[in-house]
Design an enzyme around this catalytic site. Sequence first.
Site, PDB file in Angstrom:
ATOM      1  N   GLU A 213       0.913  -0.816  -0.626  1.00  0.00           N
ATOM      2  CA  GLU A 213      -0.537   0.158   0.032  1.00  0.00           C
ATOM      3  C   GLU A 213       0.353   1.223  -0.137  1.00  0.00           C
ATOM      4  OE1 GLU A 213      -2.710  -0.393   3.669  1.00  0.00           O
ATOM      5  OE2 GLU A 213      -4.123  -1.972   2.888  1.00  0.00           O
ATOM      6  N   GLU A 422      -5.163  -8.711   0.666  1.00  0.00           N
ATOM      7  CA  GLU A 422      -5.793  -8.549   2.155  1.00  0.00           C
ATOM      8  C   GLU A 422      -7.244  -8.196   2.185  1.00  0.00           C
ATOM      9  OE1 GLU A 422      -3.988  -5.130   4.757  1.00  0.00           O
ATOM     10  OE2 GLU A 422      -2.586  -5.875   3.918  1.00  0.00           O
TER      11      GLU A 422
HETATM   12  C1  BGC Z   1      -3.078  -2.541   5.673  1.00  0.00           C
HETATM   13  C2  BGC Z   1      -2.834  -3.320   7.434  1.00  0.00           C
HETATM   14  C3  BGC Z   1      -3.942  -3.290   8.407  1.00  0.00           C
HETATM   15  C4  BGC Z   1      -4.899  -2.979   7.386  1.00  0.00           C
HETATM   16  C5  BGC Z   1      -6.078  -2.714   8.132  1.00  0.00           C
HETATM   17  C6  BGC Z   1      -4.390  -2.259   5.067  1.00  0.00           C
HETATM   18  O1  BGC Z   1      -3.895  -1.082   4.881  1.00  0.00           O
HETATM   19  O2  BGC Z   1      -2.594  -2.719   4.982  1.00  0.00           O
HETATM   20  O3  BGC Z   1      -1.470  -3.197   7.727  1.00  0.00           O
HETATM   21  O4  BGC Z   1      -3.645  -3.890   9.773  1.00  0.00           O
HETATM   22  O5  BGC Z   1      -5.205  -2.322   6.684  1.00  0.00           O
HETATM   23  O6  BGC Z   1      -6.186  -1.019   8.756  1.00  0.00           O
END
Ligand code: BGC
Length: 514
Positions: A213, A422
């Site tokens: 990111e 993610e």
């Molecule tokens: C990030 C993580 C974070 C997750 C939830 C993502 O933007 O890569 O590090 O924990 O979001 O906020």
Amino acid sequence: MNIMVFLEEFLWGASESGFQFEMGDPSGENIDPNTDWYVWVHDTFNIQKGIVSGDMPENSVNYWNLYEKDHKIAKRLGLNAYRIGIEWSRIFPKSTSKIEVGVEKASDGNISEIEIDDSALEKFEEAANKTALNHYRAMIEDLRARDFKVFVCLNHFTLPIWIHDPITVRDTRLQKGPRGWFDEETIIEFTKYVTYVGWKLGDIADKWATFNEPMVVSETGYLMPQSGFPPSLNNFKASKKAAINMAIAHARAYDAIKKTDPIKADEDSLSPADVGLIHNVIPARPLSTESKADVKAAQFIDHLHNHFFPESACNGWLDTNFNGIKTKEEVKSYVGKRLDWLGVNYYTRFVVKGKKSLLARLFAGIPVIPEMVRNYGFGCQPNSKSVDGRPTSDFGWEIYPEGMLEALKLMERYGRPLYITENGTADANDVLRPKFVTDHLEVLDQAIAEDKLDVRGYFHWALTDNYEWAEGFNMKFGLYSVDMETKRRRERKSAKGYKRTIDGSPAPSSNSHP
Ligand code: BGC
């Protein structure tokens, strides 16, 4: 909804990446005080101001020592892929800037090539912390022994304190440093670190991500002081500079790993080094499609947040003035054609409004000032409903599963294999997560089966609870909860649901107890 289960190669994963998970050994032994984030969250001014939680990363989940336990849990869930992160400051706790390398510049003054010879490699070897390096090797080997495909992320927000001192930067408003991604020196030092890690771990890793990111770093750190991300400035020019430097750093790091990792770890890998990017994609919708300003604002946000980075890595378009208009001069061969796969992190959407501003047009060259509309996307009240009647998480993030399809479609144009790297929700009581997981996987199923998008894996964020940056331990993203005192992992109900999907077994009927 079991179509994905029949895609034999599909990767089911979870993530535990770097700073957020590593520390937490009760003996205090695995603390890494050498990152900008470590210093940032310990800063009393930040704590008093309330922009960071006051929770400390050294009390985190201790993945550093308990990794075997977590890998076992992941195996039990039926996962076949795992994403981890390497902390630059652990490998090089002290500055590498004295180690000479060859730096070429293009006619526009940007760094177009970095030559690293054997004598520099020897010096990296002398400077590196071998204990840390071998620890990462042991973690990856443990994953491989359990048959996981390993994705290694080389940078997840944190920088060594010797290249970014966020307190000095904040207090002097960028007059003094070291200034992290604001300075091009960071491109050179990052490339040295990546070269070394690729050289040392390339025999056991094939899937590399240069960044997690990058746009979040340039936006939160330099445009959103209230976000609690270092260095907490509100400076459009600095945000641009950081994004441009990271885009160039991605390209230099891509070249570096390709060169330094000629060894295939897995026979079925496409190449010894498949170098990708983990990108946070946020579909942006105008509040009113009738309002020209709203539409422009949504387009502006979409361009900057979603497309600036992959445009550079795939098509060589380095949009240096951030205006979204592609000119011939902005297309640079030294950044383009450098992406093998694209990781999409998806959480929620943006709904935006545009405010016309002559000043913004004249001084920042932006068409309108975009404004996030409250009670949509990231701007909702915790545990309530969005304007559209969608549930919101502990973080106040709107749960909007169809946005995952929109996000994937936005990235389709780059023609690279896609992974969801993610996706998850902050939900301490696990009341929303079970449905969150099923709903998002259903959308993913549609993306693959109906929209024929080339999505090759899904990684849940996260396997266990984590240290959530400025929020500390307040936000719980884990399929497993972690008692931060005892470090005990406990399965949440949603983990069972995730496992059922992976196994392809039918969901239980409503009167059975999971
Ligand atoms: C990030 C993580 C974070 C997750 C939830 C993502 O933007 O890569 O590090 O924990 O979001 O906020």
